[in-house]
Design a protein around this motif. Sequence first.
Motif, PDB file in Angstrom:
ATOM      1  N   SER A 196      -8.225   8.444  -8.456  1.00  9.30           N
ATOM      2  CA  SER A 196      -7.865   7.033  -8.686  1.00  9.30           C
ATOM      3  C   SER A 196      -6.393   6.788  -8.391  1.00  9.30           C
ATOM      4  CB  SER A 196      -8.182   6.647 -10.138  1.00  9.30           C
ATOM      5  OG  SER A 196      -9.565   6.763 -10.401  1.00  9.30           O
TER       6      SER A 196
ATOM      7  N   ARG B 182      -5.852   6.846  -4.630  1.00 10.32           N
ATOM      8  CA  ARG B 182      -6.417   5.610  -4.072  1.00 10.32           C
ATOM      9  C   ARG B 182      -5.503   4.421  -4.356  1.00 10.32           C
ATOM     10  NH1 ARG B 182     -12.370   2.989  -5.505  1.00 10.32           N
ATOM     11  NH2 ARG B 182     -12.076   1.055  -4.283  1.00 10.32           N
ATOM     12  N   GLY B 183      -4.981   4.353  -5.577  1.00  8.86           N
ATOM     13  CA  GLY B 183      -4.107   3.235  -5.938  1.00  8.86           C
ATOM     14  C   GLY B 183      -2.834   3.217  -5.111  1.00  8.86           C
TER      15      GLY B 183
ATOM     16  N   GLU C 135      -3.736   2.281  -1.451  1.00 11.00           N
ATOM     17  CA  GLU C 135      -4.081   0.861  -1.343  1.00 11.00           C
ATOM     18  C   GLU C 135      -2.827  -0.008  -1.382  1.00 11.00           C
ATOM     19  OE1 GLU C 135      -6.872   0.017  -4.439  1.00 11.00           O
ATOM     20  OE2 GLU C 135      -8.618   0.580  -3.222  1.00 11.00           O
ATOM     21  N   THR C 136      -1.874   0.387  -2.238  1.00  9.01           N
ATOM     22  CA  THR C 136      -0.611  -0.370  -2.340  1.00  9.01           C
ATOM     23  C   THR C 136       0.131  -0.333  -1.009  1.00  9.01           C
ATOM     24  OG1 THR C 136      -0.434   0.175  -4.697  1.00  9.01           O
ATOM     25  CG2 THR C 136       1.566  -0.562  -3.579  1.00  9.01           C
TER      26      THR C 136
ATOM     27  N   ILE D 248      -1.218   0.321   2.007  1.00  8.43           N
ATOM     28  CA  ILE D 248      -1.983  -0.371   3.058  1.00  8.43           C
ATOM     29  C   ILE D 248      -1.912  -1.887   2.896  1.00  8.43           C
ATOM     30  CG2 ILE D 248      -4.322  -0.769   3.931  1.00  8.43           C
ATOM     31  CD1 ILE D 248      -4.899   2.185   3.266  1.00  8.43           C
ATOM     32  N   ASN D 249      -2.012  -2.366   1.675  1.00  5.25           N
ATOM     33  CA  ASN D 249      -2.050  -3.808   1.418  1.00  5.25           C
ATOM     34  C   ASN D 249      -0.668  -4.456   1.426  1.00  5.25           C
ATOM     35  OD1 ASN D 249      -4.842  -3.745   1.162  1.00  5.25           O
ATOM     36  ND2 ASN D 249      -4.737  -3.343  -1.052  1.00  5.25           N
TER      37      ASN D 249
END
Length: 409
Positions: free
Chosen positions: A203, A206-207, A210-211, A213-214
């Motif tokens: 997790s 992934r977090g 994602e931060t 990438i986004n």
Amino acid sequence: MKKKLWLWFVGLFLLFGTFVITVVMLDENNYKKAVLKAKLESYANVLAASADSFETIGFLPPNIRLTVMDTAGFVSFDSYELADLLSNHLMRPEVKDCLSGTEGYSIRRSETSDKTFFYYAKRYDNLIVRLALPYEVDVRNFFRPNWLVVSLLIILFAVLTMLVISLVQWNDRKMTIEERGRTKALKHEMTSNISHELKTPVSSVRGYLETIINNPDLDEERKQLFIERSYLQTIRLSDLIRDIALITKMEEQPEQFRKDVVDVNQLVDLVFDEFSDDFKALDMSGENKVPKDLQVIGNYSLLYALFRNLVENSVRYAGKGSTVVVQYNLRQKHAHFTYYDTGKGVADNELEKIFERFYRVQDEKSHKAEGSGLGLSIVRNAVDFHGGTICASQHQGGGLQFDFDICAE
């Protein structure tokens, strides 16, 4: 092993049953001999009281032979043969027993008539009275075992054997079911713990990703921080997978760990060298006090994992400036090792818990990735594999100490 013990138990039970039946049969035979002996003894007592007129005695049954002799074995009277024609009877078994005590008996073939008799002899001062009863159909039947009693004993023993077998099998099934229940519960608990432990680093990674990438406009410094933290979580994930695989293999397939000669001094040096960068960064030091060329019989991989996890535990929790020491002394064919660090130590109420799977001592936050929580559990299992025990204690002067044994031969 359980099957072998089961076979031993059944064998011993059968042997005991055979012994009991044999004893009962022998006891019955001895009782019948005693009855026949008592009957002949009563005749002998009457005859001894009438020693001057054996020829006129007519109360003896016609099938009982009477022989009178002195203590030297010379026959003075025989109801079947002329005394002068009979040889010396001193070496007859019943006569020899009579002379060594007061009476004797035997079942044997007569040298005179070539027939088998039940002989009974009793000594009266310098006189020996011997009576002989032909060992024919009636007497043979008298001594024959009571097969009804024997059959009942065999049936009773067979029933008891089946009962014992049924009880043991029932107990085995019960223990197997209970063991399966415990194993299932442990596996369920471990699966739940593994799922939880895997979920945390996955997790986190992934977090962080994602931060990144986004947020394409994220500044390079923060992006680098997230990448480094993701990397640390992958290290934690890798350690967890490695430790789970090792502890599972130790518990379920211990036969795959082959034992060989292991040089412990070299092994400890190798582990210290592996953590040299960590030692330098934390101003720590390691002292290998294991004698040069100390060899033990064990599994190299497990012994390496044992010392590596102990050192790794000290690196994570002992604190800056601490020292790690490994000592050795021989105790009754076992190599006894003492491992300790001079760090922060552990609270007394946590000493027993630190060997539990996934248990972590509460500590201040560190920039290092957290361990898998299986390190000391692996240490305990590795010691168990080598036939030893391990305990944790407070080190005198501060720090945490482990004392454990492994086979030295």
